[in-house]
Design a protein around this motif. Structure first.
Motif, PDB file in Angstrom:
ATOM      1  N   GLY A   2      10.371   1.631  -4.266  1.00 54.72           N
ATOM      2  CA  GLY A   2      11.618   2.098  -3.668  1.00 54.72           C
ATOM      3  C   GLY A   2      11.368   2.817  -2.355  1.00 54.72           C
ATOM      4  N   THR A   3      10.339   3.669  -2.331  1.00 57.19           N
ATOM      5  CA  THR A   3      10.013   4.431  -1.127  1.00 57.19           C
ATOM      6  C   THR A   3       9.649   3.497   0.013  1.00 57.19           C
ATOM      7  OG1 THR A   3       9.115   6.086  -2.617  1.00 57.19           O
ATOM      8  CG2 THR A   3       8.651   6.373  -0.279  1.00 57.19           C
ATOM      9  N   CYS A   4       8.803   2.489  -0.274  1.00 55.28           N
ATOM     10  CA  CYS A   4       8.390   1.513   0.745  1.00 55.28           C
ATOM     11  C   CYS A   4       9.599   0.770   1.291  1.00 55.28           C
ATOM     12  CB  CYS A   4       7.399   0.494   0.164  1.00 55.28           C
ATOM     13  SG  CYS A   4       5.790   1.188  -0.184  1.00 55.28           S
ATOM     14  N   SER A   5      10.492   0.380   0.391  1.00 49.84           N
ATOM     15  CA  SER A   5      11.682  -0.377   0.781  1.00 49.84           C
ATOM     16  C   SER A   5      12.547   0.420   1.747  1.00 49.84           C
ATOM     17  CB  SER A   5      12.474  -0.754  -0.467  1.00 49.84           C
ATOM     18  OG  SER A   5      13.654  -1.420  -0.117  1.00 49.84           O
ATOM     19  N   GLU A   6      12.775   1.706   1.408  1.00 46.05           N
ATOM     20  CA  GLU A   6      13.586   2.569   2.272  1.00 46.05           C
ATOM     21  C   GLU A   6      12.909   2.780   3.618  1.00 46.05           C
ATOM     22  OE1 GLU A   6      14.041   6.076  -0.050  1.00 46.05           O
ATOM     23  OE2 GLU A   6      15.133   5.041  -1.655  1.00 46.05           O
ATOM     24  N   TYR A   7      11.575   2.966   3.577  1.00 46.29           N
ATOM     25  CA  TYR A   7      10.803   3.203   4.804  1.00 46.29           C
ATOM     26  C   TYR A   7      10.905   1.999   5.743  1.00 46.29           C
ATOM     27  CZ  TYR A   7       6.762   4.012   7.826  1.00 46.29           C
ATOM     28  OH  TYR A   7       5.935   4.176   8.915  1.00 46.29           O
ATOM     29  N   SER A  30       0.530  -7.284  -4.342  1.00 48.29           N
ATOM     30  CA  SER A  30      -0.859  -7.069  -3.912  1.00 48.29           C
ATOM     31  C   SER A  30      -1.197  -5.593  -3.743  1.00 48.29           C
ATOM     32  CB  SER A  30      -1.113  -7.806  -2.592  1.00 48.29           C
ATOM     33  OG  SER A  30      -0.755  -9.150  -2.683  1.00 48.29           O
ATOM     34  N   ALA A  31      -0.351  -4.697  -4.267  1.00 44.63           N
ATOM     35  CA  ALA A  31      -0.533  -3.256  -4.043  1.00 44.63           C
ATOM     36  C   ALA A  31      -1.924  -2.780  -4.437  1.00 44.63           C
ATOM     37  CB  ALA A  31       0.533  -2.471  -4.806  1.00 44.63           C
ATOM     38  N   ASP A  32      -2.404  -3.240  -5.601  1.00 45.50           N
ATOM     39  CA  ASP A  32      -3.702  -2.760  -6.103  1.00 45.50           C
ATOM     40  C   ASP A  32      -4.878  -3.372  -5.359  1.00 45.50           C
ATOM     41  OD1 ASP A  32      -2.378  -1.229  -7.942  1.00 45.50           O
ATOM     42  OD2 ASP A  32      -2.439  -2.776  -9.513  1.00 45.50           O
ATOM     43  N   GLU A  33      -4.624  -4.442  -4.604  1.00 42.79           N
ATOM     44  CA  GLU A  33      -5.729  -5.148  -3.940  1.00 42.79           C
ATOM     45  C   GLU A  33      -5.975  -4.653  -2.522  1.00 42.79           C
ATOM     46  OE1 GLU A  33      -4.797  -9.288  -4.170  1.00 42.79           O
ATOM     47  OE2 GLU A  33      -4.427  -9.202  -6.324  1.00 42.79           O
ATOM     48  N   PHE A  34      -4.980  -3.974  -1.921  1.00 43.84           N
ATOM     49  CA  PHE A  34      -5.159  -3.513  -0.537  1.00 43.84           C
ATOM     50  C   PHE A  34      -6.171  -2.369  -0.499  1.00 43.84           C
ATOM     51  CE2 PHE A  34      -0.621  -5.071  -0.006  1.00 43.84           C
ATOM     52  CZ  PHE A  34      -0.999  -6.193   0.707  1.00 43.84           C
ATOM     53  N   GLU A  39      -5.776  -4.759   5.915  1.00 46.63           N
ATOM     54  CA  GLU A  39      -5.420  -5.837   4.987  1.00 46.63           C
ATOM     55  C   GLU A  39      -3.895  -5.973   4.879  1.00 46.63           C
ATOM     56  OE1 GLU A  39      -7.417  -5.596   1.249  1.00 46.63           O
ATOM     57  OE2 GLU A  39      -9.416  -5.580   2.143  1.00 46.63           O
ATOM     58  N   ILE A  40      -3.199  -4.833   4.905  1.00 47.63           N
ATOM     59  CA  ILE A  40      -1.727  -4.884   4.886  1.00 47.63           C
ATOM     60  C   ILE A  40      -1.220  -5.536   6.170  1.00 47.63           C
ATOM     61  CG2 ILE A  40       0.394  -3.490   4.865  1.00 47.63           C
ATOM     62  CD1 ILE A  40      -0.989  -1.501   3.082  1.00 47.63           C
ATOM     63  N   LEU A  68       0.229   2.030   3.332  1.00 55.29           N
ATOM     64  CA  LEU A  68      -0.951   2.182   2.470  1.00 55.29           C
ATOM     65  C   LEU A  68      -0.902   3.508   1.713  1.00 55.29           C
ATOM     66  CD1 LEU A  68      -3.763   1.062   1.592  1.00 55.29           C
ATOM     67  CD2 LEU A  68      -4.729   2.447   3.434  1.00 55.29           C
ATOM     68  N   LYS A  69      -0.492   4.574   2.419  1.00 56.06           N
ATOM     69  CA  LYS A  69      -0.415   5.895   1.775  1.00 56.06           C
ATOM     70  C   LYS A  69       0.607   5.890   0.637  1.00 56.06           C
ATOM     71  CE  LYS A  69      -1.762   8.334   5.973  1.00 56.06           C
ATOM     72  NZ  LYS A  69      -1.273   9.087   7.137  1.00 56.06           N
ATOM     73  N   MET A  70       1.703   5.139   0.825  1.00 53.23           N
ATOM     74  CA  MET A  70       2.723   5.071  -0.233  1.00 53.23           C
ATOM     75  C   MET A  70       2.256   4.225  -1.413  1.00 53.23           C
ATOM     76  SD  MET A  70       6.105   4.428   2.090  1.00 53.23           S
ATOM     77  CE  MET A  70       6.335   5.321   3.615  1.00 53.23           C
ATOM     78  N   LEU A  71       1.587   3.087  -1.086  1.00 52.44           N
ATOM     79  CA  LEU A  71       1.173   2.170  -2.147  1.00 52.44           C
ATOM     80  C   LEU A  71      -0.052   2.668  -2.898  1.00 52.44           C
ATOM     81  CD1 LEU A  71       1.528  -1.202  -0.221  1.00 52.44           C
ATOM     82  CD2 LEU A  71       2.940  -0.491  -2.127  1.00 52.44           C
TER      83      LEU A  71
END
Length: 709
Positions: A2-7, A30-34, A39-40, A68-71
């Motif tokens: 949700g935070t990423c989406s709003e950002y 891919s959140a856990d793979e970055f 890479e993002i 990256l900080k959010m994920l």
């Protein structure tokens, strides 16, 4: 999420809902793979650039840092053992202990209930499982320790220096314009690429360097440009291999800066004029200023901006784009800028490595015409058959660790080489027959005293006869695309489709196109016209802003793009790469799949990073086809492939029983396989009647119009 989406919505308010969902999907899956923001950026940077014309590459990378900080907050909380847990309220440890004591009997009763013996854990099996788990963890630990940055192999070169030229060079008297590199070796790591080779480049001639992928063509250019292979020091070299670094310099100024003589004279003129305006009484200043003006006039400095503008326009830069800072351009356009700088500066020796890879067909036709009037020496590595038929005056064929020179273009080279190989084969067979005849005479009369002298003469003749070797023919490249089952139509249809990234940026509208399992379609058009966007809509990666997309429920796309080649895992070999992507199959199946695209033997066990660009492309093809697609979407599939492999790809496409849509600038491949051309231009997509010949006429007319301006 949700935070990423709003950002994302805050930073890119004009982002389309479908594009936003696409970006969110990539981040979520891919959140856990970055591992880092780079890479993002690789995953979604291109999309973010398209929806934000006002943001630079640095801005987008900064956005990726925040994402990256959010994920992955654990990246900033390593000292705390990962993500932090906050308790909802205070805990009274004393009451917890008291409750546990009171409930001992209750807790005990859970464990003393009668259990079904079949549900009991077998102690031996448990021990075995734990041992196996421990072994797996130890193995994984070892694997993690082993995965260090791969040892980078480097290229090396050595050569025999001509003593006469060496003396002239030492005295500064060497004025030779021809280039001779004699008896030289080139190796990459432990692999010898060239041994005892000779290279002669006559001034003013244009050389096309050809040969199979991985034989060392690009490496040789690097050795010449880096000075590892020595040429006369007074000969200026320019090797176009890296894109221009983006900064605030305007595109036109970036090109003009390459003329250092003009640039120095202009700076000198500024300094002298400033000194005179500030009241300097030096009498020599006016004389110096007159000399500077005379030199500027001699080199026609006033015509330089027009020349630079013509070159940029030919390579696709509009008048507006020429006034934009270099940092606003993508990598492909910066490579075009590097090419423009090289053409403008006119070095004594220009080295080009696959210059057509970054260009659309219009720019390729312009470059072909421009280079035909190139005044100095040109050495170009290319796999574009039409380009090699148009530009070079000579062909250099790299094979068997040496270089052979042929006069004429590629078509003449093929004819001459074929005739030469036939003559060598005839000579070998005639000598073999003669040897057999002489040997039969020796064997027959070896013990005949009367013929002893004649036998000895024949033996000596046999020893002196030069031993010819059979002609080693290059193995034919064969690519095998997967078999497919027929599907009943309709297969693929776009009706009244419109696509826009924001309200003001419409890519195309009212698109009505369709394809079948027999389709062989090529999409053509200028760079930026929306060819790749159209491919993504066809595959469902992007959704149309308006209109409908209909595809058969059993249609399975196979997508190939150069971006996928760059995304291959460079630290593993080709077999391991397929194992990662399609786990659970026998090793033989992975090797068989790679072999069907020419990656066999030891080549399949080399790390991907050590493969040439063309070999990486073959691995990417093998990976794509292992999923057994029945409709291929190919975006610039010929980049980095050698001529023989492009020919093999064309034959494979013609045999393929599924549908094919491709974007390509390789004229020979287009003519070889396509039956229909879709032209992306002026915000729409239309089928061209008359095929490629008609499209080439359209392009040439557009070029004439640009040059007339």
């Amino acid at each position: 999420m949700g935070t990423c989406s709003e950002y994302i919505k805050n930073i890119f308010p004009s982002i389309d809902d479908d594009l936003k969902k696409y970006v969110e999907g990539v981040l979520e899956n891919s959140a856990d793979e970055f591992e880092d923001s780079e890479e993002i950026y690789d995953a979604i940077g291109a999309v973010l650039h398209e929806v934000s014309s006002d943001k630079t590459e640095e801005d987008i990378k900064s956005v990726c840092d925040d994402l990256l900080k959010m994920l992955r907050p654990d990246k900033d909380a390593k000292s705390n053992g990962g993500s932090l847990k906050i308790l909802d309220g205070p805990i009274h440890l004393g009451s917890m202990a008291e409750n546990q004591e009171n409930n001992v009997e209750e807790i005990k009763s859970i464990w003393v209930q009668a259990r079904d013996d079949s549900l009991k854990v077998d102690a031996k099996k448990l021990e075995k499982a734990q041992a196996k788990l421990q072994e797996k963890q130890e193995k994984r630990g070892k694997e993690i320790r082993v995965v260090a940055p791969p040892k980078l192999q480097t290229a090396t070169a050595s050569q025999v220096i001509n003593k006469k030229e060496s003396k002239l060079e030492a005295k500064g008297n060497n004025r030779a314009q021809d280039i001779r590199i004699e008896n030289f070796d080139v190796a990459y790591g432990d692999r010898v690429l060239l041994q005892g080779a000779d290279l002669t480049l006559a001034f003013g001639r244009r050389y096309g360097l050809v040969g199979r992928n991985g034989l060392g063509k690009s490496t040789m250019l690097n050795m010449i440009s880096s000075g590892n292979l020595k040429i006369p020091s007074h000969i200026s070299i320019l090797h176009v291999e890296q894109e221009v670094i983006g900064d605030d310099t305007l595109a036109i100024d970036s090109v003009l800066e390459c003329d250092t003589v003009r640039q120095n004279l202009l700076e000198k003129e500024k300094e002298i004029s400033k000194a005179i305006n500030e009241g300097s009484t030096d009498p020599d200043l006016n004389t110096q200023l007159s000399e500077v003006y005379a030199q500027l006039q001699n080199i026609e400095a006033d015509k330089a901006p027009a020349k630079a503008s013509i070159i940029l326009a030919g390579l696709g830069f509009t008048t507006q784009m020429q006034q934009n800072p270099t940092k606003t351009f993508s990598g492909g356009w910066r490579m075009r800028l590097a090419l423009a700088r090289a053409l403008f500066s006119r070095p004594d020796l220009l080295l080009l490595d696959e210059p057509t890879n970054m260009l659309d067909i219009k720019a390729i036709i312009w470059l072909e015409n421009y280079l035909q009037n190139w005044p100095n020496t040109l050495l170009v590595v290319s796999h574009d058959r039409n380009f090699l038929d148009t530009v070079p005056t000579d062909i250099l064929h790299l094979h068997s660790q040496r270089i052979e020179s042929y006069r004429g273009n590629y078509e003449q080279f093929e004819k001459t080489k074929t005739e030469k190989l036939k003559n060598q084969q005839r000579e070998y067979e005639a000598q073999l027959q003669q040897r057999q005849h002489v040997q039969e005479f020796i064997d027959r009369f070896r013990f005949n005293a009367n013929r002893a002298a004649l036998v000895q003469s024949k033996i000596k003749m046999l020893e002196k006869m030069p031993e010819l070797k059979p002609i080693a023919k290059e193995t034919e490249v064969v690519l095998r695309l997967p078999e497919t089952e027929p599907l009943s139509p309709p297969i693929l249809q776009l009706s009244e489709v419109t696509f826009r990234y924001n309200k003001d940026k419409v890519i195309f509208s009212d698109v009505n196109i369709g394809a079948t399992m027999e389709s062989r379609i090529c999409i053509v058009g200028d760079n930026g016209a929306g060819k790749t966007t159209l491919l993504k809509i066809i595959m469902g990666i992007l959704s149309p802003s308006a209109g409908t997309r209909h595809v058969h429920r059993n249609l399975k796309f196979g997508y190939f793009s150069q971006h996928h080649v760059d995304q291959l895992d460079m630290n593993v070999n080709s077999v391991e790469l397929l194992q990662q992507q399609y786990p659970g199959k026998p090793i033989e199946e992975y090797r068989r799949q790679l072999g069907s695209f020419g990656v066999s033997g030891d080549l399949a066990l080399q790390t991907v990073s050590s493969l040439s660009g063309g070999q990486k492309s073959r691995v990417a093809f093998a990976s794509m086809c292992m999923g057994r697609p029945n409709f291929l979407v190919l975006d610039e599939p010929t980049n980095h492939l050698d001529i023989e492999t492009i020919e093999a790809l064309g034959k494979a496409i013609n045999k393929y029983t599924g549908g094919v849509i491709l974007v390509s600038h390789d004229e020979r491949l287009i003519r070889m396989v396509t039956t229909e051309l879709w032209h992306c231009s002026n915000g729409t997509v239309k089928s061209i009647e008359g095929g490629f010949d008609e499209y080439r006429k359209i392009v040439e007319q557009e070029l004439e119009a640009v040059q007339a301006k």
